[in-house]
Design a protein around this motif. Structure first.
Motif, mmCIF file in Angstrom:
data_model
loop_
_atom_site.group_PDB
_atom_site.id
_atom_site.type_symbol
_atom_site.label_atom_id
_atom_site.label_comp_id
_atom_site.label_asym_id
_atom_site.label_seq_id
_atom_site.Cartn_x
_atom_site.Cartn_y
_atom_site.Cartn_z
ATOM 1 N N CYS A 153 -4.859 14.153 -45.510
ATOM 2 C CA CYS A 153 -3.661 13.298 -45.433
ATOM 3 C C CYS A 153 -3.822 12.062 -46.318
ATOM 4 C CB CYS A 153 -3.402 12.890 -43.984
ATOM 5 S SG CYS A 153 -2.908 14.267 -42.931
ATOM 6 N N SER A 154 -5.024 11.489 -46.324
ATOM 7 C CA SER A 154 -5.283 10.305 -47.153
ATOM 8 C C SER A 154 -5.154 10.618 -48.640
ATOM 9 C CB SER A 154 -6.689 9.760 -46.887
ATOM 10 O OG SER A 154 -6.785 9.219 -45.602
ATOM 11 N N GLU A 157 -1.596 10.772 -49.585
ATOM 12 C CA GLU A 157 -1.007 9.437 -49.651
ATOM 13 C C GLU A 157 -1.454 8.698 -50.905
ATOM 14 O OE1 GLU A 157 1.354 6.315 -48.813
ATOM 15 O OE2 GLU A 157 1.320 8.195 -47.690
ATOM 16 N N ARG A 160 0.383 9.931 -53.910
ATOM 17 C CA ARG A 160 1.768 9.433 -53.961
ATOM 18 C C ARG A 160 1.818 7.937 -54.248
ATOM 19 N NH1 ARG A 160 1.899 12.943 -49.625
ATOM 20 N NH2 ARG A 160 1.592 11.247 -48.128
ATOM 21 N N VAL A 164 -1.823 2.071 -52.034
ATOM 22 C CA VAL A 164 -1.833 1.955 -50.567
ATOM 23 C C VAL A 164 -3.145 1.306 -50.112
ATOM 24 C CG1 VAL A 164 -2.793 4.278 -50.224
ATOM 25 C CG2 VAL A 164 -1.459 3.205 -48.404
ATOM 26 N N LEU A 169 -4.534 3.424 -44.638
ATOM 27 C CA LEU A 169 -5.143 4.752 -44.602
ATOM 28 C C LEU A 169 -5.990 4.941 -43.341
ATOM 29 C CD1 LEU A 169 -6.252 5.057 -48.339
ATOM 30 C CD2 LEU A 169 -4.356 6.258 -47.244
ATOM 31 N N ASN A 172 -3.734 5.351 -40.313
ATOM 32 C CA ASN A 172 -3.137 6.691 -40.292
ATOM 33 C C ASN A 172 -4.132 7.754 -39.846
ATOM 34 O OD1 ASN A 172 -0.752 5.590 -41.200
ATOM 35 N ND2 ASN A 172 -0.999 6.278 -43.317
#
Length: 201
Positions: A153-154, A157, A160, A164, A169, A172
């Motif tokens: 998932c990190s 992210e 994208r 961030v 992170l 999340n």
């Protein structure tokens, strides 16, 4: 150079394979791609001037944060598996942090199954057969842990939104920042900020 996409079951873990044969000498500057690789040289290995060494016949290439040249003497036949930043450890049983900014011999991690696969690839008759041998073994090693899923998932992210924050992170991932940075480094081979720089580049 020929690029082959992995079969569907492996696509969350393996980005692609590439094969290259060349009888012409060359020297090319390469840049970090943020992905570890397993490399099989069926003929002469590449020379890396920045590391002052040849790749091993069976090489595991870790995360790197510097550009490097690759030089061939013109006797090249190589097969490369390119993994996502956080998945290679699941297959080889060694965390990527163990070979950060290094290219090591695959034999040095003492994985008997992988050594057997390397021997079969070197005995195979074609690049396509080599990839098939490797894929059949990789399929037996799929075992995504909670931390692999967290870092997956990190990575998404970061791809994208490279800017961030690490705090976002870690939140999340439901980990403290310190825990998160340790898990990220173990899974990816470098810390989140450094990986974000590679992504931005």
């Amino acid at each position: 150079m020929k690029i082959i996409l992995p079969r569907e079951e492996l696509r969350p873990y393996v980005r692609y394979y590439w094969m290259m044969e060349s009888e012409e000498p060359f020297c090319v500057l390469t840049f970090p791609i943020g992905c570890p690789q397993i490399i099989f040289h069926r003929k002469s290995p590449l020379y890396i001037p920045e590391l002052k060494s040849f790749q091993k016949t069976f090489t595991i290439s870790g995360q790197v944060n510097f550009p490097a040249h690759i030089r061939s003497d013109g006797n090249l036949d190589m097969i490369v598996a390119v993994f996502y930043p956080h998945t290679v450890g699941m297959f080889i049983g060694t965390p990527p942090s163990a070979f950060y900014n290094q290219e090591i011999s695959g034999y040095d991690i003492a994985n008997r199954q992988l050594n057997d696969i390397a021997a079969r690839i070197f005995d195979s008759l074609s690049g396509g057969e080599s990839v098939d041998i490797l894929e059949r073994w990789l399929l037996t090693r799929i075992n995504p842990t909670l931390n692999i899923r967290r870092i997956d998932c990190s990575i998404g992210e970061l791809m994208r939104t490279p800017s961030v924050s690490v705090n976002v992170l870690s939140d999340n991932a439901c980990l403290s920042r310190k825990q998160y940075e340790r898990v990220f480094r173990d899974q990816v081979g470098m810390n989140p900020k450094e990986y974000a720089r590679v992504v931005r580049f």
